[in-house]
Design a protein around this motif. Sequence first.
Motif, PDB file in Angstrom:
ATOM      1  N   VAL A  97       0.866  -1.177   0.000  1.00 35.19           N
ATOM      2  CA  VAL A  97       0.000   0.000   0.000  1.00 35.19           C
ATOM      3  C   VAL A  97       0.904   1.229   0.000  1.00 35.19           C
ATOM      4  O   VAL A  97       1.595   1.511   0.978  1.00 35.19           O
TER       5      VAL A  97
ATOM      6  N   SER B  26      -2.508   0.928  -4.080  1.00 36.13           N
ATOM      7  CA  SER B  26      -1.509  -0.128  -3.905  1.00 36.13           C
ATOM      8  C   SER B  26      -0.708  -0.313  -5.182  1.00 36.13           C
ATOM      9  O   SER B  26      -1.080   0.148  -6.268  1.00 36.13           O
TER      10      SER B  26
ATOM     11  N   SER C 202       1.057  -4.778   2.667  1.00 39.17           N
ATOM     12  CA  SER C 202      -0.284  -4.712   2.075  1.00 39.17           C
ATOM     13  C   SER C 202      -1.381  -4.580   3.128  1.00 39.17           C
ATOM     14  O   SER C 202      -2.502  -5.045   2.925  1.00 39.17           O
TER      15      SER C 202
END
Length: 749
Positions: free
Chosen positions: A421, A437, A742
């Motif tokens: 991200v 992302s 992430s």
Amino acid sequence: MKKHEEEEKVYEEGARSYPEALNGGGSPVDSGSDYEDYSDDGDSEDYGSWEEDAESGEEGATGSGSDQDESEDGNSEEFELSEETQSGESDSQEHKGSVKTNNKGKLSNDHAQIDDGESEISESDRRAEESDSSEDEVPSRNTIGDVPLEWYRDEGHIGYDVKGKKIKKKERQDKLDAFLASADDSKNWRKIHDEYNDEVVELTKDETRLIRRLLKGKAPHSGFDPYPDYVDFFKWDDAKHPLSNAPEPKRRFIPSKWEAKKVAKYVRALREGLIKLDKPKEEPRFYNLWGDDPNSKDRAGHLAYIPAPKPKLPGHEESYNPSLEYIPTQEEINSYQLMYEEDRPKFIPRRYTSLKSVPAYENAVNDSFERCMDLYMSYRAWKKRLNIDPESLKPKLPSRKDLKPYPVTCYLEYRGHEGAVVSISTEASGQWIASGSADGTVRIWEVETGRCRGVWTIGEPVLCVSWNPLSELPILAIAAGQDVLLINTGMGNEEDQEKIKELLQVEISGTADEQPLVSWLQDDRHKHEAIILRHFKTVTSVEWHRKGDYLSTVTPAGESRAILIHQLSKKITQKIPFKLHGLPVSSVFHPSRSIFFVSTKKNIRVYDLLKHKLIKKLETGLREVSSIAIHPQGDNVIVGSREGKLCWFDMDLSSQPYKTLQCHSKDITNVAFHRSYPLFASCSDDCTAYVFHGMVYSDFNQNPLIVPLEILRGHVNSNGRGVLDCKFHPRQPWLFTAGADSVVRLYCH
């Protein structure tokens, strides 16, 4: 009866002096009357002058209707006995200065009016005799004593009377009614509100006169003479005899017997040695050059004297039979040979059976000679050591408990992205958060629940996302590759959606002669309306203006077109009219003024967009700038760097950093300020986010207060990257962090 006869006699004499005052003889003005005090205080409007009253005496004799009204209001002429009359002074002095009148009253020579004045005086005097108490002796009707009135602030009463009943508070006028009353009433300036008794008191003319004299620095009473004539009580012109006719005593002509005894006592004490006189010190002809005495008092005659430093005393290592722990092994002795000569130990301990077996020191003569040369040739100087407590050098920072609230623990995680991200942005209301992302998707999350509301597939790694600062325009700007997408998120009511649809419509125009800076294209790939701003290089940063109509983009490889400003309503793109010095990193609008911040790798330049000129250049002194953030007030800037340092700039103070904080061990990826709370944060590739308390005071004499509060952990290192972005909630003291693992995390207080 005798008392009444004396009073009548006084009144008759006062009546005789009154016509004389009107005819020019023996006027009260000549006797230093109260009129003199009124004229000193500048209250001529209320009291008038005796000359004007004498001229208008005939008009007062006729007596008009207006004069009668004025007599009813208490403004008619009257005679009062002075204090000297009551104390029994002479009749001639009693009436001087006792006649009071104003500019409205009229004087006359008519004897009928004089008789009326005498009757009024006698009647007022009779009332004064009947009442024994004065105005100062009347007790206050509020009997709560010496109690603060703050105790009755929230009560319906203000105190208690003599009978113990509550005294109800009166209703106070509002400011408008009080202003209108003051405009209508000419005497309103004399009224004072008595908070203790909850009533309005009107100052008399005598009290105002005393106050004016006090304000001028004069004595309260006009009859007081601050510089009286000095009276010598022991000197007069007809002095013939001294104060005392006694003859001189015999003791003044013969020696004192007691003084002779006292002198004999001191002589005896000196002879016996009981009293010793101070002898002058004799300076020595020689002194010890190599002495170790550090006493500077004995060296008062030698200002350049500095005692030689003492050599280190031998310890356990220098013993002929030291313990085994001081004797080095053969490996340690071999390692000494690999050291530099200055780092190598000067003496290696050895063990002998007795003191006789210890060999002579081979360098004894050489060391003694070098020691003597050091003492003779080497320069020695005093070094004053300050005895300072190390704790006193630490800054006195407030306790972290007093600086709450601030984010402490992880409350929620937003999972769904497959790649790192890179960027996050919060919506203006704080209900939604957008994340971009490297997997090419943009997601919108609900902050409180963590529910994913929508997903947009861009097709390229997303580098930056930024939400419009206006809540009625929920437009999301996404930077991916060379394109900047302005997407309608579908939030808001129908009116907002209609306005957004009009903004996100691009009219196709004919071919222009010049190549545009940016191509405005309509994007129909997504469910909602969207616009594509196609640049000729990769866009790394997008920032909105506070009004929501302008946004700036940064393309580091764009050279002269590296920083562009776009207007959404007119679909116009323009370059900044300034020359860029170096590769740009980011650009930020001022939160309240038309000022533009441009950050390069070394410096930060502040421009005025209206005047088209450079305002200030901030020298960071850092290796490479990575991100900047502007305080909500606009006078302070924080800068993050690739070397883990964070700099705080006070633009009103200097162009150099006010504070430089070495907080992170790796690169700082982003810094952020909170909109309403005194908080700022920084995130780094070391998988941590630091939260600081940064209070900016309105007083220019007080510097900003910076206090480190918390280190937030929880993200996992992925491909050498840690936390990539951080943003504060617009209303709550919450911090969002985006990591390379992430995951988006929410830290709450």
